[in-house]
Scaffold this active site. Structure first.
Site, short mmCIF file in Angstrom:
data_model
loop_
_atom_site.label_atom_id
_atom_site.label_comp_id
_atom_site.label_asym_id
_atom_site.label_seq_id
_atom_site.Cartn_x
_atom_site.Cartn_y
_atom_site.Cartn_z
N GLY A 11 0.68 -1.24 0.40
CA GLY A 11 0.39 0.00 -0.20
C GLY A 11 0.79 1.02 -0.34
N VAL A 63 -2.52 -7.83 -1.28
CA VAL A 63 -1.91 -8.99 0.04
C VAL A 63 -2.84 -9.55 0.58
CG1 VAL A 63 -0.25 -6.95 0.34
CG2 VAL A 63 -2.54 -6.90 2.07
N ASN A 89 2.14 -2.13 5.47
CA ASN A 89 1.47 -0.40 5.37
C ASN A 89 -0.43 -0.89 5.38
OD1 ASN A 89 1.19 1.94 5.81
ND2 ASN A 89 0.63 1.59 3.76
N SER A 141 -1.93 -0.26 15.26
CA SER A 141 -2.25 1.03 15.70
C SER A 141 -2.68 1.25 17.04
CB SER A 141 -4.27 1.41 14.84
OG SER A 141 -4.70 2.01 15.27
N TYR A 154 -11.17 -4.10 13.25
CA TYR A 154 -10.00 -3.05 13.30
C TYR A 154 -8.76 -3.33 14.25
CZ TYR A 154 -7.40 0.63 11.46
OH TYR A 154 -5.61 1.51 11.09
N ALA A 156 -8.83 -6.08 16.82
CA ALA A 156 -8.64 -7.14 16.44
C ALA A 156 -7.69 -7.20 15.27
CB ALA A 156 -9.87 -8.45 16.14
P1 NAP Z 1 -4.94 4.57 3.47
O1 NAP Z 1 -5.20 6.71 2.70
O2 NAP Z 1 -6.65 4.49 3.23
O3 NAP Z 1 -4.41 4.00 2.46
C1 NAP Z 1 -4.05 2.71 2.54
C2 NAP Z 1 -3.50 2.15 1.14
O4 NAP Z 1 -3.92 0.57 1.97
C3 NAP Z 1 -3.08 1.82 0.24
O5 NAP Z 1 -2.30 2.45 -0.55
C4 NAP Z 1 -4.32 0.49 -0.08
O6 NAP Z 1 -3.61 0.90 -2.03
C5 NAP Z 1 -4.03 0.01 0.43
N1 NAP Z 1 -3.98 -1.83 0.06
C6 NAP Z 1 -5.46 -1.41 1.11
N2 NAP Z 1 -6.34 -2.59 0.67
C7 NAP Z 1 -4.81 -3.73 0.44
C8 NAP Z 1 -4.77 -4.38 -0.24
N3 NAP Z 1 -5.53 -5.72 0.19
N4 NAP Z 1 -3.48 -5.18 -1.20
C9 NAP Z 1 -3.03 -4.40 -1.41
N5 NAP Z 1 -2.64 -2.96 -0.67
C10 NAP Z 1 -3.50 -2.78 0.11
O7 NAP Z 1 -4.70 4.54 4.75
P2 NAP Z 1 -3.35 5.23 5.86
O8 NAP Z 1 -4.47 5.91 6.47
O9 NAP Z 1 -2.33 5.69 5.01
O10 NAP Z 1 -3.12 3.53 6.66
C11 NAP Z 1 -2.10 3.32 5.78
C12 NAP Z 1 -2.07 2.20 7.52
O11 NAP Z 1 -2.25 2.66 8.61
C13 NAP Z 1 -3.31 1.42 7.59
O12 NAP Z 1 -2.52 -0.29 7.60
C14 NAP Z 1 -3.66 1.70 8.69
O13 NAP Z 1 -4.37 0.88 9.56
C15 NAP Z 1 -2.53 2.20 9.31
N6 NAP Z 1 -3.41 3.43 9.90
C16 NAP Z 1 -3.72 4.20 9.73
C17 NAP Z 1 -4.02 5.02 11.39
C18 NAP Z 1 -4.64 6.52 10.43
O14 NAP Z 1 -5.50 7.31 11.32
N7 NAP Z 1 -4.74 6.94 9.54
C19 NAP Z 1 -4.04 5.03 12.25
C20 NAP Z 1 -3.16 4.17 12.48
C21 NAP Z 1 -2.62 3.21 11.69
P3 NAP Z 1 -5.22 0.76 -2.75
O15 NAP Z 1 -5.59 2.26 -2.75
O16 NAP Z 1 -4.32 0.39 -3.90
O17 NAP Z 1 -5.79 -0.48 -2.01
#
Ligand code: NAP
Length: 246
Positions: A11, A63, A89, A141, A154, A156
């Site tokens: 991602g 993934v 990620n 997270s 989430y 979990a």
């Molecule tokens: P985001 O902007 O929604 O990005 C999510 C990324 O994951 C995208 O690049 C997406 O790619 C990829 N993805 C989703 N499903 C996938 C799959 N099955 N296979 C491959 N890639 C996949 O979210 P973000 O905020 O940057 O989050 C990144 C990470 O940080 C995540 O693990 C999230 O849980 C964690 N996180 C985020 C926050 C927050 O507040 N934003 C807080 C704590 C943890 P595509 O668009 O190509 O599907």
């Protein structure tokens, strides 16, 4: 700096993943930027990484699928001859109170966030073990640490990532492979932009730093754990939350 290394960021084209790709590239690593559906964003991030003087390729893989994860690791090895850094990620949310949460919404989040990280770790650790070198960093997270209403699935998945990180760290330490997790608080990305202004304000009120994280705040922590120099840190969860969890 030591030898040029190769990294996979799942991602890696958008949000936090994009910032991690750019950080690892700025630190001199070649990068494979994985995406599921957002090809354009991944290609664009790869181009930005190349401008930093490294090689960068975008690669499509879901993934949650074992064959895709194996193909992603194989692509990195074929392209760069190695795989030194894996950043798990990729992640999704399907929020809702448990009473109304469908089994499908539960399983989809587990499949992407937890099983996806497992499949990538399994595929990448084999060549890392052979090379006697590796850095594995998974994005968890603060929801995993404190719980969060509406995020049973989430939280979990992200708590599972921590358990897996600690266990794998013990399995791979003797091979010079470190396995760590980063637990972000609230980060300003597409994932949190869907929340209402009211919910975002409530979240910010709970953060001692009184602001959400930027993707770069998280990427800095990942970059630190991806360095050769952090070889004695393993099995840890680095919480990057502006003091949300102390
Ligand atoms: P985001 O902007 O929604 O990005 C999510 C990324 O994951 C995208 O690049 C997406 O790619 C990829 N993805 C989703 N499903 C996938 C799959 N099955 N296979 C491959 N890639 C996949 O979210 P973000 O905020 O940057 O989050 C990144 C990470 O940080 C995540 O693990 C999230 O849980 C964690 N996180 C985020 C926050 C927050 O507040 N934003 C807080 C704590 C943890 P595509 O668009 O190509 O599907």
């Amino acid at each position: 700096m030591g030898e040029r290394r190769a990294a996979i960021i799942t991602g890696g084209g958008k949000g936090i993943g994009r910032a991690i790709s750019l950080q690892l590239a700025a630190d001199g690593n070649d990068v494979v930027i994985n995406y599921a559906g957002s090809k354009e964003a991944a290609e664009q991030t790869a181009e930005e990484c190349r401008k930093l003087g490294v090689s960068a390729e975008a690669f499509q893989a879901d993934v949650a699928k074992a064959d895709d994860c194996a193909a992603l690791v194989e692509f990195c090895q074929k392209t760069f001859g190695r795989i030194d850094i894996l950043v798990n990620n990729a992640g999704i949310t399907r929020d809702g109170l448990m009473m109304r949460m469908s089994l499908e919404d539960f399983q989809q989040v587990i499949n992407t966030n937890l099983t996806g990280a497992f499949l990538m770790m399994k595929a990448a650790s084999k060549p890392m073990m052979r090379a006697h070198y590796g850095r594995i960093i998974s994005i968890s997270s603060v929801s995993a640490l404190t719980g969060n209403p509406g995020q049973v699935n989430y939280a979990a998945s992200k708590a599972g990532v921590i358990g897996m990180t600690r266990s794998l760290a013990r399995e791979l330490a003797s091979r010079n492979i470190t396995v760590n997790a980063v637990a972000p608080g609230a980060v300003d990305t597409d994932m949190t932009r869907v929340l209402s202004d009211k919910v975002r304000e409530q979240m910010i009120a709970q953060i001692p730093m009184k602001r959400m994280a930027t993707p770069e705040d998280i990427a800095n922590a990942v970059g630190f754990l991806a360095k050769e120099e952090t070889s004695y840190i393993t099995g840890q969860v680095l919480n990057v939350s502006g003091g949300m969890v102390i």
